[in-house]
Design a protein around this motif. Structure first.
Motif, PDB file in Angstrom:
ATOM      1  N   VAL A  68      32.218 -10.894  -1.379  1.00 28.45           N
ATOM      2  CA  VAL A  68      33.330 -11.072  -0.449  1.00 28.45           C
ATOM      3  C   VAL A  68      32.857 -12.003   0.656  1.00 28.45           C
ATOM      4  N   PHE A  69      33.675 -13.005   0.992  1.00 30.10           N
ATOM      5  CA  PHE A  69      33.343 -14.001   2.018  1.00 30.10           C
ATOM      6  C   PHE A  69      34.399 -13.957   3.110  1.00 30.10           C
ATOM      7  N   LEU A  70      33.984 -14.103   4.360  1.00 32.80           N
ATOM      8  CA  LEU A  70      34.913 -14.093   5.489  1.00 32.80           C
ATOM      9  C   LEU A  70      34.529 -15.197   6.464  1.00 32.80           C
ATOM     10  N   ILE A  71      35.488 -16.063   6.807  1.00 34.65           N
ATOM     11  CA  ILE A  71      35.256 -17.131   7.771  1.00 34.65           C
ATOM     12  C   ILE A  71      36.431 -17.211   8.742  1.00 34.65           C
ATOM     13  N   GLY A  72      36.234 -17.904   9.857  1.00 31.33           N
ATOM     14  CA  GLY A  72      37.318 -18.158  10.784  1.00 31.33           C
ATOM     15  C   GLY A  72      38.266 -19.201  10.218  1.00 31.33           C
ATOM     16  N   ALA A  73      39.557 -19.095  10.609  1.00 35.60           N
ATOM     17  CA  ALA A  73      40.556 -20.028  10.083  1.00 35.60           C
ATOM     18  C   ALA A  73      41.453 -20.543  11.201  1.00 35.60           C
ATOM     19  N   GLY A  74      40.847 -20.889  12.328  1.00 31.69           N
ATOM     20  CA  GLY A  74      41.637 -21.379  13.438  1.00 31.69           C
ATOM     21  C   GLY A  74      41.813 -20.297  14.492  1.00 31.69           C
ATOM     22  N   GLN A  75      42.718 -20.528  15.424  1.00 32.80           N
ATOM     23  CA  GLN A  75      42.925 -19.610  16.540  1.00 32.80           C
ATOM     24  C   GLN A  75      43.391 -18.245  16.051  1.00 32.80           C
ATOM     25  N   GLY A  76      42.518 -17.240  16.180  1.00 34.61           N
ATOM     26  CA  GLY A  76      42.913 -15.875  15.892  1.00 34.61           C
ATOM     27  C   GLY A  76      43.269 -15.598  14.457  1.00 34.61           C
ATOM     28  N   ALA A  77      42.776 -16.392  13.514  1.00 34.34           N
ATOM     29  CA  ALA A  77      43.063 -16.170  12.101  1.00 34.34           C
ATOM     30  C   ALA A  77      41.763 -16.219  11.299  1.00 34.34           C
ATOM     31  N   TYR A  78      41.760 -15.553  10.149  1.00 28.75           N
ATOM     32  CA  TYR A  78      40.553 -15.436   9.335  1.00 28.75           C
ATOM     33  C   TYR A  78      40.918 -15.531   7.864  1.00 28.75           C
ATOM     34  N   LEU A  79      39.992 -16.106   7.097  1.00 25.47           N
ATOM     35  CA  LEU A  79      40.191 -16.288   5.662  1.00 25.47           C
ATOM     36  C   LEU A  79      39.131 -15.498   4.917  1.00 25.47           C
ATOM     37  N   ALA A  80      39.577 -14.626   4.014  1.00 29.07           N
ATOM     38  CA  ALA A  80      38.673 -13.841   3.174  1.00 29.07           C
ATOM     39  C   ALA A  80      38.884 -14.226   1.721  1.00 29.07           C
ATOM     40  N   ALA A  81      37.787 -14.271   0.967  1.00 33.95           N
ATOM     41  CA  ALA A  81      37.871 -14.578  -0.458  1.00 33.95           C
ATOM     42  C   ALA A  81      36.923 -13.682  -1.225  1.00 33.95           C
ATOM     43  N   ALA A  82      37.276 -13.365  -2.451  1.00 33.09           N
ATOM     44  CA  ALA A  82      36.445 -12.533  -3.322  1.00 33.09           C
ATOM     45  C   ALA A  82      36.106 -13.313  -4.576  1.00 33.09           C
ATOM     46  N   ALA A  83      34.935 -12.998  -5.157  1.00 32.71           N
ATOM     47  CA  ALA A  83      34.490 -13.729  -6.339  1.00 32.71           C
ATOM     48  C   ALA A  83      33.588 -12.862  -7.209  1.00 32.71           C
ATOM     49  N   GLU A  84      33.434 -13.263  -8.450  1.00 38.20           N
ATOM     50  CA  GLU A  84      32.554 -12.572  -9.381  1.00 38.20           C
ATOM     51  C   GLU A  84      31.095 -12.860  -9.034  1.00 38.20           C
ATOM     52  N   PRO A  85      30.158 -12.067  -9.593  1.00 37.34           N
ATOM     53  CA  PRO A  85      28.738 -12.201  -9.204  1.00 37.34           C
ATOM     54  C   PRO A  85      28.150 -13.592  -9.401  1.00 37.34           C
ATOM     55  N   ASP A  86      28.579 -14.312 -10.426  1.00 35.25           N
ATOM     56  CA  ASP A  86      27.968 -15.602 -10.741  1.00 35.25           C
ATOM     57  C   ASP A  86      28.762 -16.792 -10.212  1.00 35.25           C
ATOM     58  N   VAL A  87      29.554 -16.583  -9.167  1.00 37.90           N
ATOM     59  CA  VAL A  87      30.289 -17.696  -8.576  1.00 37.90           C
ATOM     60  C   VAL A  87      29.308 -18.697  -7.959  1.00 37.90           C
ATOM     61  N   ASP A  88      29.706 -19.961  -7.940  1.00 34.30           N
ATOM     62  CA  ASP A  88      28.944 -20.985  -7.238  1.00 34.30           C
ATOM     63  C   ASP A  88      29.256 -20.823  -5.752  1.00 34.30           C
ATOM     64  N   MET A  89      28.300 -20.301  -4.975  1.00 31.79           N
ATOM     65  CA  MET A  89      28.565 -19.987  -3.576  1.00 31.79           C
ATOM     66  C   MET A  89      28.844 -21.240  -2.753  1.00 31.79           C
ATOM     67  N   GLY A  90      28.213 -22.341  -3.101  1.00 38.66           N
ATOM     68  CA  GLY A  90      28.489 -23.591  -2.409  1.00 38.66           C
ATOM     69  C   GLY A  90      29.908 -24.058  -2.644  1.00 38.66           C
TER      70      GLY A  90
END
Length: 282
Positions: free
Chosen positions: A85-107
């Motif tokens: 699970v990845f979580l980053i900021g997405a502008g003023q007061g917003a956040y973006l979360a994404a989920a992926a399988e174990p072998d995802v290319d993290m880059g």
């Protein structure tokens, strides 16, 4: 779909990153702004609430990584046995979360997430609710003062010695199964130890709550990693329900550091003599 629902833009991550499974956009106070296809409303609301708490507590750990006044939170990553699970900021007061399988290319998933944030741009108008230091509009930063706050540094037997050989390590806190600090490296004040212990306990709970987002409910949690502009914070299981939080320099090889924690540091803590463990509680 309402006009402010940005789900159609979130599908970009799932469609263009192999092994990516879901994406959710949320406000700082946990209100969903959109989600990729295949998620029901209840799941989106649950994940949004958990991610809101996750970003707030992540920011509260900034001082653990270092004392730089202009430090910023970059991202939080949660690893499970079955995915990420990845979580980053997405502008003023917003956040973006994404989920992926174990072998995802993290880059690749990181690139897509940041590109999507740039594309979202002016579509995000949610006012900020939490600033870079972790203060919110609702009650300030949790856990800043605890029992014994402001006292001298505390140490667990051999914890300084254990981390002395870990390249890039700054400081560490060990939490018992009850969530209370059982010790820390001697560079830390009691006030900071109490603050970080409270934040890490909350991060652990929120991390586990996101397991279904990555694909499997109640799956094995492996670690939570927080990136700041001035360093890293790692939270890993340390056996028998205890947790180990460790801070690292910004240029640390995080894969090597995580391996060192799991394969070298944690085993030493779990085999610490009972007398030493008991002494560290006093």
């Amino acid at each position: 779909m309402t006009t402010d629902d940005l789900s159609w833009m979130l599908q970009d991550i799932v469609d263009n990153v192999p092994k990516a499974t879901h994406a959710v956009l949320l406000s700082a106070d946990g209100i969903p702004r959109g989600a990729s296809a295949g998620m029901d409303r209840s799941a989106v609301e649950t994940i949004s609430a958990a991610m809101s708490g996750m970003q707030s507590l992540s920011r509260a750990a900034a001082k653990f990584a270092g004392s730089e006044p202009d430090a910023t939170w970059e991202q939080t990553i949660i690893e499970f046995s079955h995915g990420w699970v990845f979580l980053i900021g997405a502008g003023q007061g917003a956040y973006l979360a994404a989920a992926a399988e174990p072998d995802v290319d993290m880059g690749a998933i990181s690139f897509r997430m940041h590109r999507l944030v740039a594309r979202l741009g002016n579509n995000l108008t949610t006012p900020p609710r939490v600033n870079a230091d972790g203060w919110s509009e609702r009650g300030g930063r949790g856990g800043d003062r605890g029992p014994g706050a402001g006292g001298a540094g505390i140490a667990i037997a051999d914890l300084d010695a254990v981390f002395a050989g870990v390249r890039g390590a700054r400081q560490a806190v060990l939490l018992g199964s009850d969530g209370l600090p059982r010790g820390a490296t001697t560079s830390m004040s009691r006030d900071l130890v109490d603050t970080i212990a409270a934040a890490m306990q909350g991060l652990h709970a929120y991390s586990r709550a996101t397991s279904s987002f990555a694909g499997v409910r109640d799956a094995l949690w492996r670690q939570t990693v927080i990136e700041f502009s001035h360093g890293w914070v790692f939270l890993v299981p340390a056996g028998n329900g205890s947790l180990l939080a460790a801070a690292a320099e910004p240029d640390t090889d995080i894969a090597d550091f995580a391996t060192r924690l799991h394969e070298a540091v944690v085993p030493q803590l779990s085999t610490q003599p009972a007398a030493s463990r008991e002494a560290s509680r006093r």
